[in-house]
Design an enzyme around this catalytic site. Structure first.
Site, PDB file in Angstrom:
ATOM      1  N   SER A   1     -35.545 -69.777 -11.781  1.00 58.40           N
ATOM      2  CA  SER A   1     -35.499 -67.836 -12.273  1.00 58.40           C
ATOM      3  C   SER A   1     -36.473 -68.277 -13.442  1.00 58.40           C
ATOM      4  CB  SER A   1     -33.594 -67.697 -12.705  1.00 58.40           C
ATOM      5  OG  SER A   1     -33.688 -69.439 -13.791  1.00 58.40           O
TER       6      SER A   1
ATOM      7  N   ASP B   1     -30.751 -73.246 -16.052  1.00 59.63           N
ATOM      8  CA  ASP B   1     -31.605 -74.068 -16.344  1.00 59.63           C
ATOM      9  C   ASP B   1     -32.648 -74.091 -15.506  1.00 59.63           C
ATOM     10  OD1 ASP B   1     -29.356 -75.451 -15.999  1.00 59.63           O
ATOM     11  OD2 ASP B   1     -29.087 -76.200 -14.168  1.00 59.63           O
TER      12      ASP B   1
ATOM     13  N   ASP C   1     -36.095 -75.021 -14.233  1.00 61.23           N
ATOM     14  CA  ASP C   1     -36.402 -75.980 -13.289  1.00 61.23           C
ATOM     15  C   ASP C   1     -38.121 -76.303 -13.319  1.00 61.23           C
ATOM     16  OD1 ASP C   1     -34.339 -76.447 -11.358  1.00 61.23           O
ATOM     17  OD2 ASP C   1     -35.116 -74.217 -10.653  1.00 61.23           O
TER      18      ASP C   1
ATOM     19  N   ASP D   1     -34.375 -79.862 -14.979  1.00 64.45           N
ATOM     20  CA  ASP D   1     -34.322 -80.396 -13.624  1.00 64.45           C
ATOM     21  C   ASP D   1     -35.185 -80.544 -13.276  1.00 64.45           C
ATOM     22  OD1 ASP D   1     -31.645 -79.926 -13.284  1.00 64.45           O
ATOM     23  OD2 ASP D   1     -31.450 -78.196 -11.625  1.00 64.45           O
TER      24      ASP D   1
ATOM     25  N   LYS E   1     -29.569 -60.551  -8.459  1.00 60.44           N
ATOM     26  CA  LYS E   1     -28.541 -61.445  -9.287  1.00 60.44           C
ATOM     27  C   LYS E   1     -27.815 -60.869  -9.940  1.00 60.44           C
ATOM     28  CE  LYS E   1     -30.287 -64.792 -10.848  1.00 60.44           C
ATOM     29  NZ  LYS E   1     -31.649 -65.960 -11.269  1.00 60.44           N
TER      30      LYS E   1
ATOM     31  N   TYR F   1     -24.255 -65.210  -3.016  1.00 65.56           N
ATOM     32  CA  TYR F   1     -24.701 -66.218  -3.614  1.00 65.56           C
ATOM     33  C   TYR F   1     -25.009 -67.369  -3.485  1.00 65.56           C
ATOM     34  CZ  TYR F   1     -29.125 -66.747  -6.983  1.00 65.56           C
ATOM     35  OH  TYR F   1     -30.298 -67.105  -7.677  1.00 65.56           O
TER      36      TYR F   1
END
Length: 571
Positions: free
Chosen positions: A91, A102, A104, A159, A220, A229
């Site tokens: 995202s 988060d 990524d 992450d 989303k 989702y």
């Protein structure tokens, strides 16, 4: 007059290249305003903090690679050139992140830096270079198939995954778009690179990134509110929804985000499944790796709603979808299409599209409760993830029962903590009794807990993960208590119109329990699994949000036609 042909995005010509009308622009402004009201955008200050944090992570990566290079006794020239680079995906990279999202992040290193180095030296380098107090939490999961370090850094959840290239140096100018970077890689490293490569391809394949991002934010939010989702549970995940939105953007290259959303539901509902959604033609590549192809691979022929990643090697992002979840997705597309039609007629507003699901309040009369329990928190993270990873297989078995029209899994579990005095109370908790639930620890959904070990196990990594037993006894006000940790998953059952009054699903539930308990790390003294059924009016209060009401038990009526379901074969 120029004869230059406009670039075609996608595998087919666009449906319309019409410029937006003033009404469509106004609708787009209203959509963005509603997304802001829904807290879908974060403030400039938080965005700036993300950028600053990523810049520091890049410096830490470079220092980490230098440190390992020195330990390998490489020449100084090689140490200086070794490099190391971070890439984002998900995202954040797509530009659709919101408050608390988060980041990524992929850490790419040269060939002399190993995965073991990453877990041994990256955390210490991170702690040494981070500002005091910046690291609130750090959880390495080295035995996941895609190893990860999850951390909270300066209030931002990050992450970190790892990939080692077959290169002597990784400069900051490196890109991952060329398939040549995949040569000589282990499968785990290739899998780690996939997130960034797919995200970058999606952005390259949409006509207008701003339009794409607005539309994707809306889709989303809608999918999350409607509880459809979750890849593990048999619904599309984030990358699949992004690819569907991108395909509609290709078909309407000049449209506003509001128009893309308006077209999205009807186009996807009318799609000729299992015809795949493709953003570009599937590419062959230089490696001996599997690429999605139903003509060659029998398993690929069974994908009900294939949505194919654009980066080589192309894969199906929706292989988990079942007959039931497909039916639910299509119903939601119908509902959303009707609402967006009304929005364009001026008889509804965007907020109506984003109204919450009614899974617990009105959708079903009958539910299965799958209760995964463990005596320690550490054990529960992995055990509940393992059980979650198998839920869709239970759903597929239930679909084979003629009397069941739909078996719909809720897209997240409910985690609870219980304080027990003896084994009798523990048995009651395993069976689903909430009488001993801890008063000082609220119920949390699995997405809110966001534990990396649970996520890894739910993604299919439970067999390779190390399970810690932990401490089964705790002291509360001087009394020794036994803690029990439970995660409960709910499946709504919809009967077919000709269903019988008696439904025996003992085979399906026994098969599911046997499958979960055959896990090589299952420990009957530590883990337990219980499946029970309940009516809607017996659901626990903590599955309902504030303002929602639990369905009331209907008053008995004397009627020869009344249809009551008797579930047998489960507790």
């Amino acid at each position: 007059m120029s004869n230059t042909q406009e670039k075609q995005y996608g595998t087919t010509p666009p449906i319309s290249t019409t410029m937006p009308t003033s009404g469509e622009v106004a609708a787009n402004d209203a959509l963005i305003a509603e997304l802001k009201r829904q807290n879908n955008f974060e403030g400039a200050e938080e965005t700036e903090r993300r950028k600053t944090t990523l810049q520091l992570i890049q410096k830490i990566t470079t220092e980490f690679v230098r440190h390992v290079s020195k330990k390998r006794n490489l020449p100084q020239s090689s140490i200086d050139a070794a490099g190391g680079k971070i890439f984002t995906f998900g995202s954040y990279r797509l530009g659709v992140y919101g408050p608390g999202s988060d980041i990524d992040t992929l850490v790419v290193v040269p060939k002399h830096v190993t995965r073991e180095d990453f877990f041994e030296h990256f955390p210490t380098t991170l702690e040494r270079m981070a500002p005091p107090g910046a690291i609130r939490e750090m959880t390495p999961v080295p035995d996941a198939y895609v190893p990860i370090i999850k951390l909270e850094f300066s209030g931002i959840s990050i992450d970190l995954i790892f990939a080692r290239l077959a290169l002597s140096t990784v400069s900051t100018s490196l890109t991952l778009k060329d398939t040549s970077v995949l040569r000589g890689l282990e499968e785990r490293d290739m899998r780690s690179l996939n997130g960034t490569r797919v995200t970058d391809e999606i952005l390259d394949l949409v006509p207008q990134q701003k339009t794409f991002r607005t539309a994707l934010r809306g889709i989303k939010l809608w999918a999350q509110r409607r509880a459809i989702y979750a890849n593990v549970m048999g619904f599309p995940g984030g990358v699949a929804w992004a690819m569907m939105v991108a395909r509609v953007c290709q078909l309407y290259p000049r449209a506003t985000g509001s128009v893309v959303i308006g077209k999205f539901f009807r186009i996807m509902r009318q799609w000729k499944w299992p015809q795949p959604v493709l953003l570009k033609n599937i590419e062959d590549g230089p490696l001996q790796v599997r690429v999605w192809n139903p003509k060659i691979y029998n398993g690929d022929r069974y994908h009900l709603m294939p949505i194919i990643t654009p980066a080589y090697p192309s894969m199906c992002a929706t292989h988990n979808i079942t007959l039931s979840t497909k039916k639910i997705i299509e119903r939601e597309w119908d509902r959303a299409g009707d609402i967006t039609d009304e929005i364009w007629r001026g008889r509804a507003q965007w907020k109506d599209l984003f109204s919450k699901h009614t899974f617990f309040t009105s959708d079903y009369k009958y539910y299965l409760s799958i209760n995964a329990a463990s005596r320690t928190k550490d054990a529960q993270h992995v055990w509940s993830g393992l059980v979650e990873s198998k839920i869709r297989l239970l759903v597929q078995n239930l679909e084979n029962e003629a009397s069941i029209s739909v078996a719909r899994p809720f897209n997240k579990g409910f985690s609870r903590v219980h304080h027990c005095k003896d084994e009798t109370e523990i048995d009651a908790v395993i069976a689903g009794d909430l009488k001993y639930q801890a008063k000082d620890v609220g119920t949390e959904t699995t997405d809110a807990v966001n534990d990396p070990k649970h996520i890894a196990a739910a993604s299919g990594d439970a067999d390779v993960m190390t399970v810690s037993n932990g401490n089964v006894h705790h002291s509360i006000d001087g009394d020794q208590m036994l803690y029990m940790y439970t995660t409960t998953y709910y499946v709504g059952i919809e009967l077919s119109s000709d269903g019988t009054k008696r439904l025996d699903i003992s085979y399906q539930t026994k098969d599911f329990k046997d499958l979960c308990q055959s896990w090589q790390n299952f420990n009957s003294e530590l883990n337990a699994l219980h499946i029970s059924h309940s009516r809607s009016y017996d659901l626990p209060p903590d599955v309902f949000s504030p303002g929602e009401s639990r369905p009331e038990k209907p008053k008995k009526k004397v009627s020869a036609k009344k249809r009551n379901l008797e579930l047998s074969g489960i507790e």
